[in-house]
Design a protein around this motif. Sequence first.
Motif, short mmCIF file in Angstrom:
data_model
loop_
_atom_site.label_atom_id
_atom_site.label_comp_id
_atom_site.label_asym_id
_atom_site.label_seq_id
_atom_site.Cartn_x
_atom_site.Cartn_y
_atom_site.Cartn_z
N GLY A 16 -4.77 7.00 -2.28
CA GLY A 16 -3.94 6.68 -1.14
C GLY A 16 -3.20 7.90 -0.61
O GLY A 16 -2.89 8.82 -1.36
N ASP A 75 -6.02 0.10 5.74
CA ASP A 75 -4.83 0.62 5.05
C ASP A 75 -5.02 2.03 4.50
O ASP A 75 -4.09 2.84 4.50
CB ASP A 75 -4.36 -0.35 3.96
CG ASP A 75 -5.38 -0.66 2.88
OD1 ASP A 75 -6.49 -0.05 2.89
OD2 ASP A 75 -5.08 -1.49 2.01
N ASN A 76 -6.23 2.37 4.02
CA ASN A 76 -6.39 3.69 3.41
C ASN A 76 -6.42 4.83 4.43
O ASN A 76 -6.38 5.99 4.04
CB ASN A 76 -7.64 3.73 2.52
CG ASN A 76 -8.92 3.51 3.31
OD1 ASN A 76 -9.28 4.29 4.18
ND2 ASN A 76 -9.64 2.44 2.98
N PHE A 83 1.30 5.39 1.19
CA PHE A 83 0.31 4.31 1.30
C PHE A 83 0.91 2.96 0.96
O PHE A 83 1.68 2.82 0.02
CB PHE A 83 -0.86 4.60 0.36
CG PHE A 83 -1.81 3.42 0.21
CD1 PHE A 83 -2.81 3.19 1.13
CD2 PHE A 83 -1.68 2.54 -0.87
CE1 PHE A 83 -3.67 2.12 0.99
CE2 PHE A 83 -2.54 1.46 -1.01
CZ PHE A 83 -3.53 1.24 -0.07
N PHE A 115 -8.98 3.14 -6.04
CA PHE A 115 -8.38 4.46 -6.16
C PHE A 115 -8.61 5.01 -7.58
O PHE A 115 -8.56 4.27 -8.57
CB PHE A 115 -6.87 4.40 -5.89
CG PHE A 115 -6.50 4.15 -4.46
CD1 PHE A 115 -7.43 4.19 -3.45
CD2 PHE A 115 -5.17 3.88 -4.11
CE1 PHE A 115 -7.07 3.96 -2.13
CE2 PHE A 115 -4.80 3.66 -2.80
CZ PHE A 115 -5.76 3.69 -1.80
N ALA A 150 -0.69 -1.01 0.55
CA ALA A 150 -1.86 -1.89 0.59
C ALA A 150 -1.60 -3.03 1.58
O ALA A 150 -0.58 -3.71 1.50
CB ALA A 150 -2.15 -2.46 -0.80
N SER A 180 -8.99 -1.49 -0.64
CA SER A 180 -9.15 -0.10 -1.06
C SER A 180 -8.37 0.26 -2.33
O SER A 180 -8.87 1.02 -3.16
CB SER A 180 -8.76 0.86 0.07
OG SER A 180 -7.48 0.60 0.57
N GLU A 181 -7.17 -0.27 -2.52
CA GLU A 181 -6.32 0.21 -3.61
C GLU A 181 -6.98 0.07 -4.98
O GLU A 181 -6.83 0.94 -5.84
CB GLU A 181 -4.97 -0.51 -3.60
CG GLU A 181 -3.99 0.08 -4.60
CD GLU A 181 -2.63 -0.59 -4.55
OE1 GLU A 181 -1.63 0.07 -4.88
OE2 GLU A 181 -2.56 -1.79 -4.16
#
Length: 447
Positions: free
Chosen positions: A380, A203-204, A384, A397, A386, A393-394
């Motif tokens: 992101g 996702d990132n 972005f 951040f 998630a 990843s979120e």
Amino acid sequence: MLTRQNHNITELHDEQVRDRLAADLIRARDRTKLLTAVDDTELTHQHSPLMSPLVWDLAHIGNQEELWLLRDVAGRDPLLPETVDMLYDAFQNARKDRPKLPLLEPVPSRRYVDDVRGKVLDVLERIPLHGRPLLEKGFAFGMIVQHEQQHDETMLATHQLRAGEALLNAPSAPAGSDVGPAEVLVPGGPFTMGTDIEPWALDNERPAHAVDVPSFFIDTTPVTNGEYLRFIEDGGYDDPRWWHPEGWLHRQRAGLTAPQFWQRHGSTWSRRVFGRDEPLRPDQPVVHVCWYEADAYARWAGRRLPTEAEWEKAARFDPASGRTRRYPWGDDEPSAEHANLGQRHLEPAGVGAYPAGRSALGVHQLIGDVWEWTSSTFGGYPGFRAWPYREYSEVFFGTEHRVLRGGSFGSDPSAVRSTFRNWDYPIRRQIFSGFRCARSPRADEHV
């Protein structure tokens, strides 16, 4: 170790995708078995509070595979009591605390991951690779391949940290060769950063978006041991002028005087490499430096670390066509001629060792050898979202983590791309991290 077919997965039919996924799953498991082919004491011992015991990584690999591919994708019941899930939840249990948990013993751990894998390969043969976002082009299976390979690289770092004689062997990495100019100009203007088309991109890495990057110069190669040694000999570790204020405090608290695993012997240096003391090779990229060390070197050299966008533009932008490539060398996936990946060698190769892997702009070794610190913090991209879970990843951040790019000799081709983003705390250096420098044009330079 199995080789990976050199095909863009977006161009494959479902049966070809299945074959590719099966091969990637098998290759990852062969590597996992190699890294855990140690006696039970080595498997269950915590070699560093920064790392899990190898037996935790082993069963965690199986647990994540079961959660996503057997329970979520295939709708099957748990193979073990669900309390086991808590033991292998990375967010519930800090690495330093994992040896205290009632973990599965080595034999049940091996049996568990084998049982999961057998059932996963059975599911892969039958399930449609479309109709659900998790299944398009086999995304969920590709995600699990990448997860296992990422943990394999983590276990490789554990092997580097452990004391005692060598347990791993590999041929020496090739020596370097001439690369021409020390730096190249990356022309200013927009390029497409990130991706919408890589089917297994995480996702990132998404979405693709235009970024306008002013002209800059970037090093043709990563900073080498020989170059970094000059920083040390010039008193770079003792001069606060070069250090970020927090980095200077960390340098003092941690007693940093050289990259991790370096050892001075009078006027010469050696490096501890997976249980062996080896003479320092001046032509190899420096490895096991934290972000603060990389930043201090860059300041000492009158340069700076590249931003994440600068790094990706140097890696992907083709000025002749104006197109953004998948990899520095083009759209073909990595081969042994392009990059030092997949634990083929247990060290970085000399700079200039992979001329076939250079970018359109003439930048070498952007993929493989060492993860490269950038100046950017982790966040992101615009737009972005998630997916398929926030914890990938979120939740990381923010300003605490710095972005690394490009992969290392311990990264697998399935788990590194020109769009792939890694991140870590700026004090971390047990990872296979190095860097290259960049600079903005001077006022008297016409670019």
